[in-house]
Design an enzyme around this catalytic site. Structure first.
Site, mmCIF file in Angstrom:
data_model
loop_
_atom_site.group_PDB
_atom_site.id
_atom_site.type_symbol
_atom_site.label_atom_id
_atom_site.label_comp_id
_atom_site.label_asym_id
_atom_site.label_seq_id
_atom_site.Cartn_x
_atom_site.Cartn_y
_atom_site.Cartn_z
ATOM 1 N N GLY A 24 0.923 -1.241 0.020
ATOM 2 C CA GLY A 24 0.073 -0.190 -0.087
ATOM 3 C C GLY A 24 0.999 1.232 -0.065
ATOM 4 C CG ASN A 31 -4.104 3.564 9.588
ATOM 5 O OD1 ASN A 31 -4.214 4.565 9.071
ATOM 6 N ND2 ASN A 31 -3.150 3.119 9.931
ATOM 7 C CB CYS A 34 5.705 4.374 24.691
ATOM 8 S SG CYS A 34 5.999 5.610 25.624
ATOM 9 C CB THR A 75 10.059 -10.156 -12.637
ATOM 10 O OG1 THR A 75 11.277 -10.335 -13.787
ATOM 11 C CG2 THR A 75 9.349 -11.482 -12.531
#
Lengths: 393, 193
Positions: free
Chosen positions: A71, A151, A325, A237
């Site tokens: 992504g 997200n 953190c 490829t």
């Protein structure tokens, strides 16, 4: 101990059907799709079949799908490739403040080579106002990018409205749909977007296979120069097995999407409703109404995300956090800060994202296990002691 | 990611709590960088008769606080002052590189509590006061190679991966010292003086 996976935004398992579809292309059917012989033809047919399935997931044509390795790569190709393709017309970019770092850092890279960029702010639910985007559309603006859904907070953005605003001025619009594709019905024509990024590992495909949709006729320059693969837009490829897996996962998502959402939404809502009831000073982050079906996110005040994740892991629950953190760079989530949360609250970020097959009992087990964890961490939190003292006085 | 010893001190921290009639209280950290520690000490005959702490922060920060409290308890004030952040990390069997700066502040917090105790003894601070140590965490950026957070006071080297860094005069980005061109903007860098 039964482990319960609630970190779909990090990775989904590969569906058995997907793995079976991929298997021949990791073994006997190893041909290079660009070869003329039978091995090559078989690989090419498989790649083109996957392209059609991926296109069908978002209402695109096969020729509009370019496969990438992630992504992040799709977002890089969109931002850098589209901006480079339009730079004769202008060098200004407009993106939301809560984009994924692959978009934000692509924009930063372009700024270093002479482009200018504007970050459009969000409201307290992480929603981008289409009117705020419109106000930024100057004559030299060539590209706008706003994600389909975020997200970290699950909020679904008004992408169709933003796309309409851009289209009216002839400005290209890209949407990062990595968090949404495969989970939400998306149709590139109905949305009116010029480019869209998606990644198979968010909907039961393998890692390493993703795609960028680019509307036919839109000029985009490659990031990877090479051969004629992907219409010259991305040399190298093809990852045949990965692409086949992405295609199969896209086909499964297309037919199962509604049923999957119907099963997960009640569990998501149970978490969103009940967690703040069981633990004081927990707030839901993101929108309650326009929200990914599998996504429940919170800020737990007076505690820090990593401590919660470690205790949850000990009890068998996998979750994630946007706290400083838990990030290697030790920076609080730019998404939560853009929504106006202060640093201390943002440190208590906690995200539960559900995969298909999650049982109601698992959610209930989490609701049981979670309050003692918070209690334990708050008992050692100077911020909580401070809060209790000032509440008392 | 964390050693067994760190996980043990995180999951079963020793000496958590406050001391209402403490002889010294010290604080370091702030929520911006994610870690805050408060240490309370009770001093008797120049020894730390009791040490308690509260910590807001990650697993490493909690484990560090616990370890410091254990190392300091029963020690003389001077012995406690000799405890360093490095010796605490060592005692814990090491900490992840990117946690060394932000989370490894336990010794600093303890030293602040001792400073507060001495200030009170000398009449420079009232009973019930606390000493707060500075721990600026302006956004110093992160290492372009390992992404670990850089220190505000010294951005010339990444403490995690030990690469020498410099700021590009053209774009302001942090790039590797001695390179011909900036990693970010590609412009030529001034040669070494």
């Amino acid at each position: 101990m039964d482990r319960i996976y609630l970190d779909r935004i990090a990775a989904t398992p590969v569906r058995p059907e997907v793995f079976e579809a991929m298997r021949p292309f990791l073994t006997d059917a190893f041909g290079n799709p660009q070869s003329l012989h039978a091995w090559g033809r078989r690989a090419q047919e498989a790649v083109e079949g996957a392209r059609a399935e991926t296109a069908a997931l978002i209402g695109a044509e096969s020729a509009e799908i370019y496969f990438t390795a992630s992504g992040s790569e799709a977002n890089n190709l969109a931002i850098k490739g589209l901006a480079a393709g339009q730079q004769a017309r202008g060098r200004r970019l407009v993106v939301s403040a809560i984009e994924h770092t692959s978009v934000l850092n692509s924009v930063k890279a372009l700024e270093r080579s002479g482009f200018s960029a504007v970050l459009v702010p969000v409201d307290g639910q992480g929603r981008v106002d289409p009117a705020a985007v419109e106000r930024e559309l100057t004559g030299d603006t060539v590209l706008v990018s706003v994600m389909t859904a975020n997200n970290e907070i699950g909020t679904i953005e008004p992408v169709a409205e933003i796309a309409a605003v851009c289209r009216a001025r002839g400005i290209l619009f890209h949407t990062d749909a990595v968090a949404a594709a495969g989970s939400l019905p998306l149709d590139v024509r109905a949305l009116g977007v010029d480019a869209l990024s998606l990644a198979g590992d968010q909907f039961y495909g393998p890692k390493g296979a993703a795609a960028l949709y680019v509307r036919k006729g839109v000029r985009i320059l490659p990031l990877v120069d090479g051969g004629i693969q992907e219409g010259g837009r991305r040399g190298g490829t093809e990852n045949v097995a990965g692409i086949v897996g992405l295609g199969r996962a896209a086909a499964l998502a297309r037919t199962e999407m509604a049923a999957r959402a119907a099963a997960l939404v009640p569990l998501r809502d149970r978490l969103l409703d009940e967690l703040p009831r069981r633990v004081e000073h927990v707030r839901v982050t993101g929108s309650r109404t326009d929200r990914l079906p599998h996504h429940a996110s919170f800020c737990v005040e007076f505690v820090e995300g990593e401590g919660m994740l470690l205790f949850l892991d000990m009890k068998g629950f996998a979750a994630s956090s946007g706290s400083a953190c838990t990030s290697k760079s030790l920076k609080a989530s730019h998404v939560l800060l853009a929504m106006g949360l202060d640093h201390a609250t943002a440190q208590g970020s906690l995200i539960f994202s559900l995969i298909d097959g999650t049982e109601a009992a698992a959610v209930e087990a989490l609701l049981e296990a979670f309050p003692p964890i918070v209690e334990r961490l708050r008992a050692m939190s100077p911020l909580y002691t401070d809060f209790l003292m000032h509440r008392g006085s | 990611m964390y050693s067994d010893k760190v996980m043990d001190h995180f999951a079963n921290p020793r000496n958590v709590g406050t001391i209402p009639d403490a002889d010294g209280v010290g604080q370091v950290g702030n929520p911006v960088c994610g870690d805050m520690m408060t240490f309370y000490i009770k001093v008797k005959d120049d020894r730390l008769a009791d040490v308690k702490f509260q910590t807001f922060g990650c697993g490493a920060a909690i484990a560090v606080s616990s370890m410091v409290s254990e190392m300091a308890k029963g020690k003389t004030v001077d012995q406690a002052l000799a405890i360093t952040n490095e010796s605490v990390a060592e005692e814990l069997g090491g900490l992840p590189k990117n946690k060394m700066h932000c989370s490894n502040l336990g010794a600093d917090a303890l030293h602040e509590a001792i400073r507060n105790y001495r200030d009170r003894q000398a009449g420079r601070a009232p009973a019930g006061s606390a000493s707060a140590g500075g721990h600026d965490h302006d956004d110093a950026g992160s290492c372009p190679y390992c992404d670990s957070a850089l220190e505000t006071e010294d951005r010339s080297v990444c403490k995690a991966c030990r690469i020498e860094l410099e700021e590009c005069p053209a774009c302001g980005g942090i790039t590797k010292k001695g390179d011909a061109t900036c990693l970010h903007c590609g412009r030529p860098l001034p040669g070494k003086a």
